[in-house]
Design a protein around this motif. Structure first.
Motif, PDB file in Angstrom:
ATOM      1  N   VAL A  32      11.365  22.404 -13.256  1.00  0.00           N
ATOM      2  CA  VAL A  32      12.486  21.717 -12.629  1.00  0.00           C
ATOM      3  C   VAL A  32      12.130  21.576 -11.161  1.00  0.00           C
ATOM      4  CG1 VAL A  32      14.942  21.814 -12.075  1.00  0.00           C
ATOM      5  CG2 VAL A  32      14.119  22.773 -14.237  1.00  0.00           C
ATOM      6  N   THR A  33      12.242  20.366 -10.628  1.00  0.00           N
ATOM      7  CA  THR A  33      11.847  20.161  -9.237  1.00  0.00           C
ATOM      8  C   THR A  33      12.683  19.085  -8.568  1.00  0.00           C
ATOM      9  OG1 THR A  33       9.977  19.713  -7.766  1.00  0.00           O
ATOM     10  CG2 THR A  33      10.058  18.461  -9.820  1.00  0.00           C
ATOM     11  N   GLN A  34      12.720  19.141  -7.263  1.00  0.00           N
ATOM     12  CA  GLN A  34      13.304  18.092  -6.446  1.00  0.00           C
ATOM     13  C   GLN A  34      12.190  17.286  -5.777  1.00  0.00           C
ATOM     14  OE1 GLN A  34      15.872  20.018  -3.648  1.00  0.00           O
ATOM     15  NE2 GLN A  34      17.289  20.723  -5.195  1.00  0.00           N
ATOM     16  N   GLU A  35      10.970  17.715  -5.946  1.00  0.00           N
ATOM     17  CA  GLU A  35       9.818  17.073  -5.319  1.00  0.00           C
ATOM     18  C   GLU A  35       9.395  15.856  -6.131  1.00  0.00           C
ATOM     19  OE1 GLU A  35       8.523  18.044  -2.429  1.00  0.00           O
ATOM     20  OE2 GLU A  35       9.847  19.777  -2.273  1.00  0.00           O
ATOM     21  N   MET A  36       9.821  14.681  -5.705  1.00  0.00           N
ATOM     22  CA  MET A  36       9.578  13.456  -6.459  1.00  0.00           C
ATOM     23  C   MET A  36       8.080  13.143  -6.592  1.00  0.00           C
ATOM     24  SD  MET A  36      12.601  12.714  -7.196  1.00  0.00           S
ATOM     25  CE  MET A  36      12.923  11.021  -7.561  1.00  0.00           C
ATOM     26  N   GLY A  37       7.335  13.291  -5.517  1.00  0.00           N
ATOM     27  CA  GLY A  37       5.897  13.015  -5.568  1.00  0.00           C
ATOM     28  C   GLY A  37       5.186  13.935  -6.536  1.00  0.00           C
ATOM     29  N   PHE A  38       5.576  15.193  -6.538  1.00  0.00           N
ATOM     30  CA  PHE A  38       4.995  16.172  -7.448  1.00  0.00           C
ATOM     31  C   PHE A  38       5.332  15.815  -8.895  1.00  0.00           C
ATOM     32  CE2 PHE A  38       5.500  20.183  -9.804  1.00  0.00           C
ATOM     33  CZ  PHE A  38       4.192  20.627  -9.752  1.00  0.00           C
ATOM     34  N   ALA A  39       6.572  15.457  -9.141  1.00  0.00           N
ATOM     35  CA  ALA A  39       6.990  15.070 -10.498  1.00  0.00           C
ATOM     36  C   ALA A  39       6.188  13.867 -10.980  1.00  0.00           C
ATOM     37  CB  ALA A  39       8.482  14.752 -10.518  1.00  0.00           C
ATOM     38  N   ARG A  40       5.996  12.896 -10.105  1.00  0.00           N
ATOM     39  CA  ARG A  40       5.247  11.699 -10.465  1.00  0.00           C
ATOM     40  C   ARG A  40       3.788  12.024 -10.759  1.00  0.00           C
ATOM     41  NH1 ARG A  40       5.675   8.771  -5.880  1.00  0.00           N
ATOM     42  NH2 ARG A  40       3.680   9.549  -5.202  1.00  0.00           N
ATOM     43  N   GLU A  41       3.210  12.902  -9.952  1.00  0.00           N
ATOM     44  CA  GLU A  41       1.785  13.241 -10.081  1.00  0.00           C
ATOM     45  C   GLU A  41       1.479  14.097 -11.302  1.00  0.00           C
ATOM     46  OE1 GLU A  41      -1.595  15.681  -7.548  1.00  0.00           O
ATOM     47  OE2 GLU A  41       0.176  14.948  -6.508  1.00  0.00           O
ATOM     48  N   VAL A  42       2.331  15.066 -11.597  1.00  0.00           N
ATOM     49  CA  VAL A  42       2.022  16.057 -12.623  1.00  0.00           C
ATOM     50  C   VAL A  42       2.734  15.787 -13.955  1.00  0.00           C
ATOM     51  CG1 VAL A  42       2.130  18.524 -13.175  1.00  0.00           C
ATOM     52  CG2 VAL A  42       1.573  17.797 -10.862  1.00  0.00           C
ATOM     53  N   GLY A  43       3.912  15.213 -13.906  1.00  0.00           N
ATOM     54  CA  GLY A  43       4.705  15.065 -15.123  1.00  0.00           C
ATOM     55  C   GLY A  43       4.184  13.992 -16.060  1.00  0.00           C
ATOM     56  N   ASP A  44       4.006  14.354 -17.324  1.00  0.00           N
ATOM     57  CA  ASP A  44       3.695  13.364 -18.356  1.00  0.00           C
ATOM     58  C   ASP A  44       4.987  12.703 -18.828  1.00  0.00           C
ATOM     59  OD1 ASP A  44       0.938  13.985 -18.429  1.00  0.00           O
ATOM     60  OD2 ASP A  44       1.351  15.690 -19.738  1.00  0.00           O
ATOM     61  N   ARG A  45       6.014  13.521 -18.915  1.00  0.00           N
ATOM     62  CA  ARG A  45       7.327  13.070 -19.384  1.00  0.00           C
ATOM     63  C   ARG A  45       8.360  13.576 -18.387  1.00  0.00           C
ATOM     64  NH1 ARG A  45       8.170   9.832 -23.277  1.00  0.00           N
ATOM     65  NH2 ARG A  45      10.330   9.683 -23.842  1.00  0.00           N
ATOM     66  N   VAL A  46       9.338  12.756 -18.049  1.00  0.00           N
ATOM     67  CA  VAL A  46      10.342  13.120 -17.056  1.00  0.00           C
ATOM     68  C   VAL A  46      11.734  12.896 -17.624  1.00  0.00           C
ATOM     69  CG1 VAL A  46      11.261  12.597 -14.765  1.00  0.00           C
ATOM     70  CG2 VAL A  46       8.798  12.537 -15.134  1.00  0.00           C
ATOM     71  N   LEU A  47      12.583  13.904 -17.466  1.00  0.00           N
ATOM     72  CA  LEU A  47      14.005  13.773 -17.781  1.00  0.00           C
ATOM     73  C   LEU A  47      14.746  13.724 -16.452  1.00  0.00           C
ATOM     74  CD1 LEU A  47      14.493  16.493 -20.547  1.00  0.00           C
ATOM     75  CD2 LEU A  47      14.246  14.043 -20.869  1.00  0.00           C
ATOM     76  N   PHE A  48      15.482  12.675 -16.226  1.00  0.00           N
ATOM     77  CA  PHE A  48      16.276  12.564 -15.000  1.00  0.00           C
ATOM     78  C   PHE A  48      17.715  12.860 -15.367  1.00  0.00           C
ATOM     79  CE2 PHE A  48      18.796  10.588 -11.766  1.00  0.00           C
ATOM     80  CZ  PHE A  48      18.085  10.819 -10.603  1.00  0.00           C
ATOM     81  N   MET A  49      18.305  13.842 -14.671  1.00  0.00           N
ATOM     82  CA  MET A  49      19.662  14.267 -15.002  1.00  0.00           C
ATOM     83  C   MET A  49      20.616  13.985 -13.852  1.00  0.00           C
ATOM     84  SD  MET A  49      18.976  17.798 -17.057  1.00  0.00           S
ATOM     85  CE  MET A  49      20.610  17.768 -17.772  1.00  0.00           C
ATOM     86  N   ASP A  50      21.830  13.654 -14.207  1.00  0.00           N
ATOM     87  CA  ASP A  50      22.905  13.445 -13.243  1.00  0.00           C
ATOM     88  C   ASP A  50      24.143  14.131 -13.790  1.00  0.00           C
ATOM     89  OD1 ASP A  50      24.548  12.528 -11.210  1.00  0.00           O
ATOM     90  OD2 ASP A  50      24.789  10.538 -12.071  1.00  0.00           O
ATOM     91  N   GLY A  51      24.631  15.137 -13.106  1.00  0.00           N
ATOM     92  CA  GLY A  51      25.816  15.845 -13.568  1.00  0.00           C
ATOM     93  C   GLY A  51      25.620  16.493 -14.927  1.00  0.00           C
ATOM     94  N   CYS A  52      24.455  17.087 -15.154  1.00  0.00           N
ATOM     95  CA  CYS A  52      24.109  17.768 -16.405  1.00  0.00           C
ATOM     96  C   CYS A  52      23.984  16.817 -17.596  1.00  0.00           C
ATOM     97  CB  CYS A  52      25.094  18.885 -16.723  1.00  0.00           C
ATOM     98  SG  CYS A  52      25.093  20.188 -15.492  1.00  0.00           S
ATOM     99  N   ILE A  53      23.868  15.536 -17.337  1.00  0.00           N
ATOM    100  CA  ILE A  53      23.684  14.542 -18.391  1.00  0.00           C
ATOM    101  C   ILE A  53      22.338  13.860 -18.181  1.00  0.00           C
ATOM    102  CG2 ILE A  53      24.543  12.370 -19.369  1.00  0.00           C
ATOM    103  CD1 ILE A  53      27.351  13.274 -18.445  1.00  0.00           C
ATOM    104  N   VAL A  54      21.532  13.780 -19.247  1.00  0.00           N
ATOM    105  CA  VAL A  54      20.251  13.094 -19.161  1.00  0.00           C
ATOM    106  C   VAL A  54      20.533  11.589 -19.092  1.00  0.00           C
ATOM    107  CG1 VAL A  54      18.069  12.578 -20.321  1.00  0.00           C
ATOM    108  CG2 VAL A  54      19.018  14.891 -20.425  1.00  0.00           C
TER     109      VAL A  54
END
Length: 90
Positions: A32-54
């Protein structure tokens, strides 16, 4: 920036580098991260959540380069904001 803030930033950098190294070795992990660049670089799959909802669940490439969801676009434009949504990496 005081000494404690500098040390915290160095520690965060070290942790991110360790995770990147593990990813390069092929280790499966979730984060779980707030680092957008890191998520983009390392993540194969990303779940974006808003208010505990994917609100988005897709490949890193689609999430970061083919964004259609207004909430995600809005969050990307507020990267420097103190309040941020969670991004799950898989």
């Amino acid at each position: 920036m005081d000494l404690s803030q500098s040390l915290i930033l160095k520690m965060i950098g070290k942790v991110l580098n360790i995770i990147k190294d593990l990813e390069k070795e092929g280790m499966a992990m979730g984060a779980v991260t707030q680092e957008m660049g890191f998520a983009r670089e390392v993540g194969d799959r990303v779940l974006f959540m808003d208010g505990c909802i994917v609100v988005e669940n897709d490949t890193s490439l689609e999430i970061f380069f083919n964004v259609w969801n207004e909430r995600i676009v809005s969050s990307f434009s507020k990267v420097c904001d103190a309040v941020f949504n969670l991004i799950f990496l898989f």
